[in-house]
Design a protein around this motif. Sequence first.
Motif, PDB file in Angstrom:
ATOM      1  N   PHE A  78     -48.042 -48.303  15.394  1.00  0.00           N
ATOM      2  CA  PHE A  78     -48.249 -49.245  14.804  1.00  0.00           C
ATOM      3  C   PHE A  78     -48.634 -48.775  12.905  1.00  0.00           C
ATOM      4  CE2 PHE A  78     -51.307 -50.158  18.436  1.00  0.00           C
ATOM      5  CZ  PHE A  78     -50.682 -51.119  18.700  1.00  0.00           C
ATOM      6  N   GLU A  79     -48.264 -47.832  12.817  1.00  0.00           N
ATOM      7  CA  GLU A  79     -48.313 -47.417  11.170  1.00  0.00           C
ATOM      8  C   GLU A  79     -46.434 -47.215  10.849  1.00  0.00           C
ATOM      9  OE1 GLU A  79     -49.177 -43.117  10.720  1.00  0.00           O
ATOM     10  OE2 GLU A  79     -51.228 -43.584  11.419  1.00  0.00           O
ATOM     11  N   LYS A  80     -45.874 -47.530  12.123  1.00  0.00           N
ATOM     12  CA  LYS A  80     -44.614 -47.719  11.925  1.00  0.00           C
ATOM     13  C   LYS A  80     -44.384 -49.074  11.527  1.00  0.00           C
ATOM     14  CE  LYS A  80     -39.688 -46.929  12.865  1.00  0.00           C
ATOM     15  NZ  LYS A  80     -38.468 -46.742  14.369  1.00  0.00           N
ATOM     16  N   LEU A  81     -44.476 -50.080  12.356  1.00  0.00           N
ATOM     17  CA  LEU A  81     -45.173 -51.424  12.277  1.00  0.00           C
ATOM     18  C   LEU A  81     -45.768 -51.962  11.224  1.00  0.00           C
ATOM     19  CD1 LEU A  81     -45.333 -52.526  15.862  1.00  0.00           C
ATOM     20  CD2 LEU A  81     -43.497 -52.983  14.449  1.00  0.00           C
ATOM     21  N   GLY A  82     -46.739 -51.137  10.018  1.00  0.00           N
ATOM     22  CA  GLY A  82     -47.232 -51.371   9.102  1.00  0.00           C
ATOM     23  C   GLY A  82     -49.229 -51.530   8.826  1.00  0.00           C
ATOM     24  N   TYR A  83     -49.188 -51.705  10.783  1.00  0.00           N
ATOM     25  CA  TYR A  83     -50.320 -51.820  10.856  1.00  0.00           C
ATOM     26  C   TYR A  83     -51.534 -50.793  10.525  1.00  0.00           C
ATOM     27  CZ  TYR A  83     -48.810 -56.151  13.648  1.00  0.00           C
ATOM     28  OH  TYR A  83     -47.202 -56.794  13.083  1.00  0.00           O
ATOM     29  N   VAL A  84     -52.496 -50.571   9.558  1.00  0.00           N
ATOM     30  CA  VAL A  84     -52.725 -49.065   9.279  1.00  0.00           C
ATOM     31  C   VAL A  84     -54.533 -49.473   9.803  1.00  0.00           C
ATOM     32  CG1 VAL A  84     -53.531 -47.740   8.056  1.00  0.00           C
ATOM     33  CG2 VAL A  84     -51.997 -48.554   7.822  1.00  0.00           C
ATOM     34  N   SER A  85     -55.297 -49.151  10.662  1.00  0.00           N
ATOM     35  CA  SER A  85     -56.091 -48.432  11.397  1.00  0.00           C
ATOM     36  C   SER A  85     -58.066 -48.728  10.196  1.00  0.00           C
ATOM     37  CB  SER A  85     -56.449 -47.966  12.355  1.00  0.00           C
ATOM     38  OG  SER A  85     -58.139 -48.496  12.545  1.00  0.00           O
ATOM     39  N   ASP A  86     -58.686 -48.676  10.430  1.00  0.00           N
ATOM     40  CA  ASP A  86     -59.961 -47.743   9.395  1.00  0.00           C
ATOM     41  C   ASP A  86     -60.383 -46.775  10.157  1.00  0.00           C
ATOM     42  OD1 ASP A  86     -61.379 -49.210  11.172  1.00  0.00           O
ATOM     43  OD2 ASP A  86     -62.651 -50.529   9.485  1.00  0.00           O
ATOM     44  N   TYR A  87     -59.497 -46.657  11.643  1.00  0.00           N
ATOM     45  CA  TYR A  87     -60.471 -45.708  11.559  1.00  0.00           C
ATOM     46  C   TYR A  87     -59.693 -44.843  11.857  1.00  0.00           C
ATOM     47  CZ  TYR A  87     -61.149 -42.965  16.520  1.00  0.00           C
ATOM     48  OH  TYR A  87     -61.056 -42.143  16.784  1.00  0.00           O
ATOM     49  N   LYS A  88     -59.999 -43.330  11.471  1.00  0.00           N
ATOM     50  CA  LYS A  88     -59.285 -42.447  11.832  1.00  0.00           C
ATOM     51  C   LYS A  88     -59.274 -41.522  12.407  1.00  0.00           C
ATOM     52  CE  LYS A  88     -57.351 -43.591   7.886  1.00  0.00           C
ATOM     53  NZ  LYS A  88     -56.232 -43.934   7.253  1.00  0.00           N
ATOM     54  N   ILE A  89     -58.260 -40.532  13.719  1.00  0.00           N
ATOM     55  CA  ILE A  89     -58.536 -40.396  14.843  1.00  0.00           C
ATOM     56  C   ILE A  89     -58.616 -38.212  14.291  1.00  0.00           C
ATOM     57  CG2 ILE A  89     -56.807 -39.152  16.736  1.00  0.00           C
ATOM     58  CD1 ILE A  89     -55.528 -42.110  16.863  1.00  0.00           C
ATOM     59  N   PRO A  90     -59.876 -38.072  14.418  1.00  0.00           N
ATOM     60  CA  PRO A  90     -60.544 -37.123  14.400  1.00  0.00           C
ATOM     61  C   PRO A  90     -58.684 -36.095  14.617  1.00  0.00           C
ATOM     62  CG  PRO A  90     -62.180 -37.474  15.369  1.00  0.00           C
ATOM     63  CD  PRO A  90     -60.528 -38.569  15.471  1.00  0.00           C
ATOM     64  N   PHE A  91     -58.595 -34.720  13.732  1.00  0.00           N
ATOM     65  CA  PHE A  91     -58.075 -33.621  13.872  1.00  0.00           C
ATOM     66  C   PHE A  91     -56.269 -34.289  14.298  1.00  0.00           C
ATOM     67  CE2 PHE A  91     -61.588 -31.995  15.844  1.00  0.00           C
ATOM     68  CZ  PHE A  91     -61.530 -30.973  14.789  1.00  0.00           C
ATOM     69  N   TYR A  92     -55.867 -35.921  14.038  1.00  0.00           N
ATOM     70  CA  TYR A  92     -54.879 -36.493  14.064  1.00  0.00           C
ATOM     71  C   TYR A  92     -53.740 -34.937  13.377  1.00  0.00           C
ATOM     72  CZ  TYR A  92     -51.334 -39.518  13.175  1.00  0.00           C
ATOM     73  OH  TYR A  92     -50.161 -40.821  13.268  1.00  0.00           O
ATOM     74  N   PRO A  93     -52.518 -35.461  14.219  1.00  0.00           N
ATOM     75  CA  PRO A  93     -52.344 -36.070  15.977  1.00  0.00           C
ATOM     76  C   PRO A  93     -52.482 -35.603  16.664  1.00  0.00           C
ATOM     77  CG  PRO A  93     -49.654 -34.967  14.179  1.00  0.00           C
ATOM     78  CD  PRO A  93     -51.115 -34.629  14.007  1.00  0.00           C
ATOM     79  N   TRP A  94     -52.715 -33.979  16.609  1.00  0.00           N
ATOM     80  CA  TRP A  94     -53.322 -32.756  17.612  1.00  0.00           C
ATOM     81  C   TRP A  94     -53.855 -33.757  19.257  1.00  0.00           C
ATOM     82  CZ3 TRP A  94     -49.270 -29.842  17.290  1.00  0.00           C
ATOM     83  CH2 TRP A  94     -49.012 -28.610  15.680  1.00  0.00           C
TER      84      TRP A  94
END
Length: 473
Positions: free
Chosen positions: A401-417
């Motif tokens: 999604f990030e590569k396609l340009g879609y960015v969420s307002d939600y952040k995955i904790p401890f991303y990307p582990w």
Amino acid sequence: MRIRSKTSAWRLGLELKRSLNTFDSISLLFSSMVGSGIFFTSGFLLKETGNAWIVLICWGLGGFLALCGSITYAYAARLLPFAGGDYVYLKVAYSPVLAFMSGWSSLLTNFSACISVLALAFGKYILILFPSLPNWSSETLRVLGVDLQISSATVIGVFPILFFSVLNFFGIKSAVLVQNLFAVIKIVGLVLFIVLGFLIGNSNWTFLFSNPMPNFLDSTSYSKILIGIVPVSFSYLGWNMITYLAEEVKSPERNLVRSAVTACFMVTGLYLALNILFLVSAPSNELSGKDGIGAIAFERLFGTDLSILTTGFITWVILGSLSAILIGGSRVYFAMARDGAFIESFAKVHAKYRSPYVAIFFQASIAILFLCVKEIESLLYMITCSILILSCLTAATPFRFEKLGYVSDYKIPFYPWPIFFYIFANLAVMLILFIEKPVNAIWGLSITLSAIPVYYGIQYRNNVLQKQTELVS
């Protein structure tokens, strides 16, 4: 940022009503996760691993894996709060073919077979509750490595499938009201069982401590843990259930993540406490390989006079889980049909009850067919393998999604582990599964791959119908 679906079905207004609040969402997740698995899986685990400490490690890792999956899936769910779960995410992130493979696997194994496992367990416990009922079974028929059999438990298992399917027909709100009742009684009953078991039960901690600690310098311990996580993963299935119903959740940007994380912590804590209680109720050799380890533990803790209570409670737990999974599964086929990727009638929504009633009853039919599979254990491994194949790709959708340009307002904790751990664990489990249970693993893989010709067949049919329509017009 949300991605809006652009299919013609959306323009036709085939949308489901947002009716579920936070409590409803947690209730559905909890009930879908806590089913019959907790009451028989540890018996299989002891047989496979031979060590009580490895059993506890497997349950702890299973909970952590479910948590990693839930906070990872939440990223896609926030972007795409529609019915369908994995199907929708894979379609947008990768391709319609992969999405169809996910939906096809859900239809033939992930949901339908899970429903069948629960219904079979319900039938077996009903026979225990009412011993006067006739208990018969037909001759076993072996077809392509799978044993088929019709029995009393099979026939009894048909009734809850039909009952909850009819209940779901009358809309999500009525189904969830019943679901909440199941969840509340389930939580209260499990907590009472745990508290009373430790306080007044005939527990003996030497049963647990008599097991040697696993030797982590020996690779055998790791392979035992990996093979043990397979049935444990089945018992945690349902942690992503709310993503299939995201279109019916109020304020999905807030409730999807909150309900998923809360349910994962609740279930992991209860599962660990329950398994410790099981393991201090009797020596491991008396529990190993036993189908009803929960009932055995209750009898050893409180005596045989109250055994009917635990049997009745386990039956109640099974019904609550079966109800929740029936609700979620039908939304996948509905989403596929709405996109034109499946039988068109599956996208029908009842005018009054706003339920995808065709998808609901078709799912019930497939689940009833699966009731003929003789061994629950073989279904467990087939279901798990089928699920893991595509869930790794779903877990990686945040990168896509990030590569396609879609960015969420939600952040995955401890991303990307969490994403890396989830994918690595699933790949490791799949490898062990193919080594240890090749027949079941091949069945799961074959069912998933069989989606490819079916998908292109449906697309060919759609193209022919479209050309015929154009010629007529």
